[in-house]
Design an enzyme around this catalytic site. Structure first.
Site, PDB file in Angstrom:
ATOM      1  N   ASN A  82     127.225 109.508  56.650  1.00  0.00           N
ATOM      2  CA  ASN A  82     127.014 108.249  55.870  1.00  0.00           C
ATOM      3  C   ASN A  82     125.432 107.949  56.025  1.00  0.00           C
ATOM      4  O   ASN A  82     124.587 107.735  57.145  1.00  0.00           O
ATOM      5  CB  ASN A  82     127.509 107.428  56.456  1.00  0.00           C
ATOM      6  CG  ASN A  82     127.415 106.216  55.377  1.00  0.00           C
ATOM      7  OD1 ASN A  82     126.318 106.017  54.935  1.00  0.00           O
ATOM      8  ND2 ASN A  82     127.922 104.357  56.250  1.00  0.00           N
ATOM      9  N   GLU A  94     128.981  97.200  57.173  1.00  0.00           N
ATOM     10  CA  GLU A  94     127.648  96.961  56.442  1.00  0.00           C
ATOM     11  C   GLU A  94     126.929  95.819  55.430  1.00  0.00           C
ATOM     12  O   GLU A  94     126.854  94.460  55.362  1.00  0.00           O
ATOM     13  CB  GLU A  94     126.076  97.540  56.357  1.00  0.00           C
ATOM     14  CG  GLU A  94     126.196  98.518  59.050  1.00  0.00           C
ATOM     15  CD  GLU A  94     125.494  99.687  58.621  1.00  0.00           C
ATOM     16  OE1 GLU A  94     125.413 100.216  58.016  1.00  0.00           O
ATOM     17  OE2 GLU A  94     125.819 100.376  59.466  1.00  0.00           O
ATOM     18  N   GLU A 109     136.885 101.390  60.650  1.00  0.00           N
ATOM     19  CA  GLU A 109     135.738 102.067  61.241  1.00  0.00           C
ATOM     20  C   GLU A 109     135.873 100.129  62.696  1.00  0.00           C
ATOM     21  O   GLU A 109     134.954  99.386  61.897  1.00  0.00           O
ATOM     22  CB  GLU A 109     134.271 101.866  60.123  1.00  0.00           C
ATOM     23  CG  GLU A 109     134.307 103.196  59.494  1.00  0.00           C
ATOM     24  CD  GLU A 109     132.682 103.514  59.266  1.00  0.00           C
ATOM     25  OE1 GLU A 109     132.484 104.374  59.709  1.00  0.00           O
ATOM     26  OE2 GLU A 109     132.475 102.900  58.666  1.00  0.00           O
ATOM     27  N   SER A 162     130.008 105.785  65.571  1.00  0.00           N
ATOM     28  CA  SER A 162     129.581 106.318  67.242  1.00  0.00           C
ATOM     29  C   SER A 162     130.737 107.780  67.346  1.00  0.00           C
ATOM     30  O   SER A 162     129.995 107.907  68.942  1.00  0.00           O
ATOM     31  CB  SER A 162     129.852 105.607  68.691  1.00  0.00           C
ATOM     32  OG  SER A 162     128.669 104.414  67.774  1.00  0.00           O
ATOM     33  N   GLY A 175     127.237 101.908  64.955  1.00  0.00           N
ATOM     34  CA  GLY A 175     125.914 102.240  65.551  1.00  0.00           C
ATOM     35  C   GLY A 175     125.476 101.701  66.990  1.00  0.00           C
ATOM     36  O   GLY A 175     124.865 101.491  67.711  1.00  0.00           O
ATOM     37  N   HIS A 199     131.814  98.959  53.566  1.00  0.00           N
ATOM     38  CA  HIS A 199     131.663  99.717  54.816  1.00  0.00           C
ATOM     39  C   HIS A 199     131.096  97.856  55.271  1.00  0.00           C
ATOM     40  O   HIS A 199     130.734  96.896  54.848  1.00  0.00           O
ATOM     41  CB  HIS A 199     130.158  99.787  54.178  1.00  0.00           C
ATOM     42  CG  HIS A 199     129.588 100.630  55.255  1.00  0.00           C
ATOM     43  ND1 HIS A 199     129.510  99.921  56.545  1.00  0.00           N
ATOM     44  CD2 HIS A 199     129.881 102.224  56.163  1.00  0.00           C
ATOM     45  CE1 HIS A 199     128.663 100.663  57.960  1.00  0.00           C
ATOM     46  NE2 HIS A 199     128.864 101.267  57.501  1.00  0.00           N
ATOM     47  N   LYS A 254     122.894 106.212  54.969  1.00  0.00           N
ATOM     48  CA  LYS A 254     122.464 105.299  55.213  1.00  0.00           C
ATOM     49  C   LYS A 254     121.327 104.418  54.583  1.00  0.00           C
ATOM     50  O   LYS A 254     121.135 105.772  53.328  1.00  0.00           O
ATOM     51  CB  LYS A 254     122.861 103.949  56.714  1.00  0.00           C
ATOM     52  CG  LYS A 254     124.241 103.956  57.362  1.00  0.00           C
ATOM     53  CD  LYS A 254     123.737 103.746  58.309  1.00  0.00           C
ATOM     54  CE  LYS A 254     125.085 103.600  58.939  1.00  0.00           C
ATOM     55  NZ  LYS A 254     125.194 103.016  59.899  1.00  0.00           N
TER      56      LYS A 254
END
Ligand code: PEP
Length: 259
Positions: free
Chosen positions: A9, A97, A167, A213, A173, A95, A11
């Site tokens: 991904n 985010e 996730e 991560s 991250g 996701h 991003k």
């Protein structure tokens, strides 16, 4: 047995030149990946260029989200039909985010999952708890709610064509990955729910990826867990050597029967 799957991904990273160079380096480093499926999800702006770099090789193309309608007056949006037309076969949905920054609610994610399936894209439905939810003992409640809502109204055959990604938000991250045991526990729980929502057979065939991560030096222990069927990789997918190492580790684990 479920073939391991590794998804990169990217991003909101990469100019056209950078995306082409990264896709080409990954393509050249993974000429014939065996026992593993690999998908790259660049930003929308780079999809066509990456499709060209990947050509007809084994690495597949995915997008990071999509709209839930095929076309219409939705400024700034991209439809699943457009993605399919570009050569995408996968799309990340839900996701964290997007849930956090755009405020995507579960109901909308569900509409997107349905739209993706209608356009023959494989939806990768992402679920995961925040650090606070984990502290409060709400991990299972959170992921269960997201899973039930994300797959609401889907027949077993449609669920069978989907992929899940666990996730944990606190691991994305941050450099702090879930331990293999923590991830496996949630994956097992999700698989139990899939048995209920679809069937035992479908639950056994659906891949559940871990994301948060993942790096070259922790991918093997995570993917070695029988319940973990691959990885959704963010930061570590932005460098070809690291991403290739993750794919090779997943392939090695995939080649050796788990348990
Ligand atoms: C992600 O955002 O899907 C992700 C897993 O990111 P990272 O690997 O950087 O934690």
């Amino acid at each position: 047995m479920r073939t391991p799957l590794v998804i990169g991904n990217w991003k909101m990273h990469g100019t056209l030149g950078e995306a082409r160079a990264l896709a080409t380096a990954i393509r050249d480093g993974l000429k014939r990946p065996r026992g593993v499926e690999v998908v790259l999800c660049p930003p929308f702006t780079a999809l066509a260029a990456v499709a060209e770099s990947l050509g007809t090789g084994p690495i597949q193309l995915g997008a990071q989200t999509c709209h839930h309608e095929a076309a219409g007056a939705h400024t700034g949006e991209v439809s699943p039909a457009m993605l399919a037309d570009l050569g995408c076969r996968w799309v990340l949905l839900g996701h964290s985010e997007r849930r956090r920054e755009i405020g995507e609610p579960d109901g909308l994610i569900n509409q997107k999952v349905k739209a993706a399936l209608e356009h023959r894209l494989t939806p990768v439905l992402c679920v995961g708890e925040t650090a606070e939810e984990r502290r409060q003992g709400l991990t299972f409640t959170t992921v269960e709610g997201q899973l039930r809502a994300g797959l609401a109204g889907l027949a077993a055959a449609a669920i069978a064509r989907s992929v899940l990604a666990y996730e944990p938000v606190w691991a994305i991250g941050t450099g702090v990955n879930a331990t293999p045991g923590q991830a496996a526990e949630v994956h097992g729980y999700l698989r139990g729910l899939l048995s209920e929502l679809a069937s035992k057979e479908v639950a056994q065939q659906i891949r559940i990826l871990y994301g948060g991560s993942v790096k070259a030096d922790n991918a093997d222990v995570l993917v070695a867990e029988p319940e973990i069927d691959g990885a959704l990789v963010g930061a570590a997918s932005l460098g070809a050597p690291g991403f290739i190492a993750i794919v090779k580790k997943a392939a090695r684990v995939g080649a050796a029967p788990k348990e």
